[in-house]
Design an enzyme around this catalytic site. Structure first.
Site, short mmCIF file in Angstrom:
data_model
loop_
_atom_site.label_atom_id
_atom_site.label_comp_id
_atom_site.label_asym_id
_atom_site.label_seq_id
_atom_site.Cartn_x
_atom_site.Cartn_y
_atom_site.Cartn_z
N ASP A 103 11.42 8.97 -13.21
CA ASP A 103 11.28 8.33 -11.66
C ASP A 103 11.96 6.98 -11.65
O ASP A 103 11.44 6.10 -11.00
CB ASP A 103 9.95 8.38 -11.29
CG ASP A 103 9.86 8.28 -9.77
OD1 ASP A 103 11.08 8.80 -9.01
OD2 ASP A 103 8.83 8.01 -9.11
N ARG B 28 0.86 -1.07 -0.05
CA ARG B 28 -0.11 -0.04 0.07
C ARG B 28 0.83 1.21 0.15
O ARG B 28 2.12 1.24 0.44
CB ARG B 28 -0.95 -0.27 1.20
CG ARG B 28 -0.13 -0.01 2.62
CD ARG B 28 -0.97 0.14 3.90
NE ARG B 28 -2.21 -0.96 3.51
CZ ARG B 28 -3.59 -0.75 3.40
NH1 ARG B 28 -4.00 0.66 3.20
NH2 ARG B 28 -4.37 -1.76 3.59
#
Length: 416
Positions: free
Chosen positions: A242, A13
């Site tokens: 990224d 998560r």
């Protein structure tokens, strides 16, 4: 959509959603299923960019994460398959307008529309129930690996891991605006996107390497696979923007680790008709985005940049992988792979240091970090390549196509 997917457990998560381990009901194939709640236009914009990039890569390279399918959640138990080559029009509209379509606007529309209009809206909303969802969730995240699998193996690294002092500055990530595409159907309100991808059982690159003793052969395999993946992406005119160990996943196979570049939420595709990443004319970007320890100097400086920023990020990762350089963010106990510059008692990201001083002499290997538990230092050919990748001038860095060949030849040369 012919397959139904069952969820087994949550494996991670984060800020944007939740990832589950699941299986295809018909074939039993294990997959990663990521739920991305469409709660804000900023999130929606990121999701659409990730979906577009993953569709462009398809399943054409072994070192790039594969997308199996995408579903739109239109109700608590209703999923609608998203057709290949299409983007959900309402989500594109939300990203472009800066407000989520179907919340404030729809509440106002419902008060003013006629009964017949309400009926049509209701029928359109319910038309997404092509099959019953067997997916259930009560959380939202964006990681592909289980945090429970992450371990800090201090006995396999240095006795004292440097800690980086956190800067008080906050660098907001500007995400690219998606392209509007026509979609014939779709719910007026999409609650979430579900991305079904291949499952990687080795976790991310941090977890995989730092939970094992140093091994030069494994390290060389990692950097060669990563260079191949970025060459492939740049040929498709995709700039990742990224690159970091957290966004590199590992699939365990009998022949060794299979490296997978993932998380394309900040990626950008160059426009059609340009001469391409490898030509004389390269598309420039201006959004400051990425992660501190892997950002190129030109990104740190707020300047326009090209796909060569990805090469710098790879250079930081390669150096950290080959020498097992790690750091801790202040307040964190989880080691991360990354190169840096020591400034007094604190660490400074290499890109930031080169932004402040383009003439800074980078010392590879980092001799102060050598210890018997670490792998042998990289050879002269690899050190030269790393210095070229970490050049403060983007044009002095090798292109992705050149890098793939140079990594292979440098590793072979140093092995002789």
């Amino acid at each position: 959509m012919e397959e139904l997917y069952t969820l087994e457990r949550e494996v991670g998560r984060g800020s944007y959603g939740v990832v589950f381990e699941g299986h295809m009901a018909k074939t039993g194939e294990r997959v990663a299923i990521k739920r991305l709640p469409c709660s804000s236009p900023e999130c929606i914009e990121l999701y659409l960019q990730e979906l577009w990039a993953m569709r462009a890569t398809a399943k054409n390279h072994p070192n790039v994460i594969a997308l199996h399918g995408c579903l739109l959640q239109t109700g608590p138990k209703t999923l609608q398959p998203l057709r290949p080559g299409r983007l959900p029009l309402d989500l594109v509209e939300s990203a472009l307008k800066g407000s989520v379509v179907g919340i404030e606007q729809n509440q106002e529309e419902k008060r003013t529309k006629s009964d017949s209009s309400r009926s049509k809206t209701k029928n359109r909303t319910n038309s997404g129930g092509l099959f019953k969802s067997r997916l259930r969730t009560n959380s939202e995240s964006d990681f592909f690996m289980s945090k429970s699998q992450e371990t800090t193996n201090s006995d396999l690294s240095m006795s004292k891991t440097p800690v980086r002092k956190m800067s008080g500055l906050s660098r907001p990530r500007k995400r690219p605006a998606p392209t509007r595409e026509k979609e014939n159907c779709g719910p007026r309100r999409c609650l979430a996107l579900w991305l079904v991808m291949e499952y990687c059982d080795g976790g991310d690159l941090n977890h995989y390497l730092l939970s094992r003793p140093p091994d030069s052969q494994r390290n060389h395999s990692v950097v060669q696979q990563l260079s191949s993946a970025i060459a492939f992406l740049h040929r498709l005119r995709i700039v990742h923007r990224d690159l970091k160990p957290d966004n590199v996943l590992v699939s365990l196979t009998p022949n060794g680790p299979l490296i997978k570049v993932a998380d394309f939420g900040l990626s950008k595709m160059s426009v059609e008709g340009s001469q391409g990443m490898e030509g004389d004319t390269r598309q420039h970007f201006s959004s400051t985005c990425g992660s501190d320890f892997y950002m190129a100097p030109e990104v740190w400086g707020g300047l326009s940049y090209t796909a060569q920023a990805d090469i710098f990020s790879l250079g930081v990762m390669f150096w950290a992988v080959l020498e097992r350089l790690t750091f801790l963010e202040e307040g964190s106990t989880q080691e991360q792979l990354g190169a840096y510059v020591c400034k007094a008692r604190w660490l400074m990201p290499l890109g930031e240091a080169l932004c402040e001083n383009p003439d800074l002499q980078v010392c590879i290997p980092m001799k102060s970090r050598r210890a018997p538990s670490l792998p042998p230092p990289p050879g002269q050919a690899v050190c030269t390549l790393l210095l070229d990748m970490l050049a403060s001038d983007p044009d002095a860095r090798p292109t992705a196509a050149q890098l793939e060949d140079r990594v292979r030849s440098a590793v072979e040369e140093d092995a002789q």
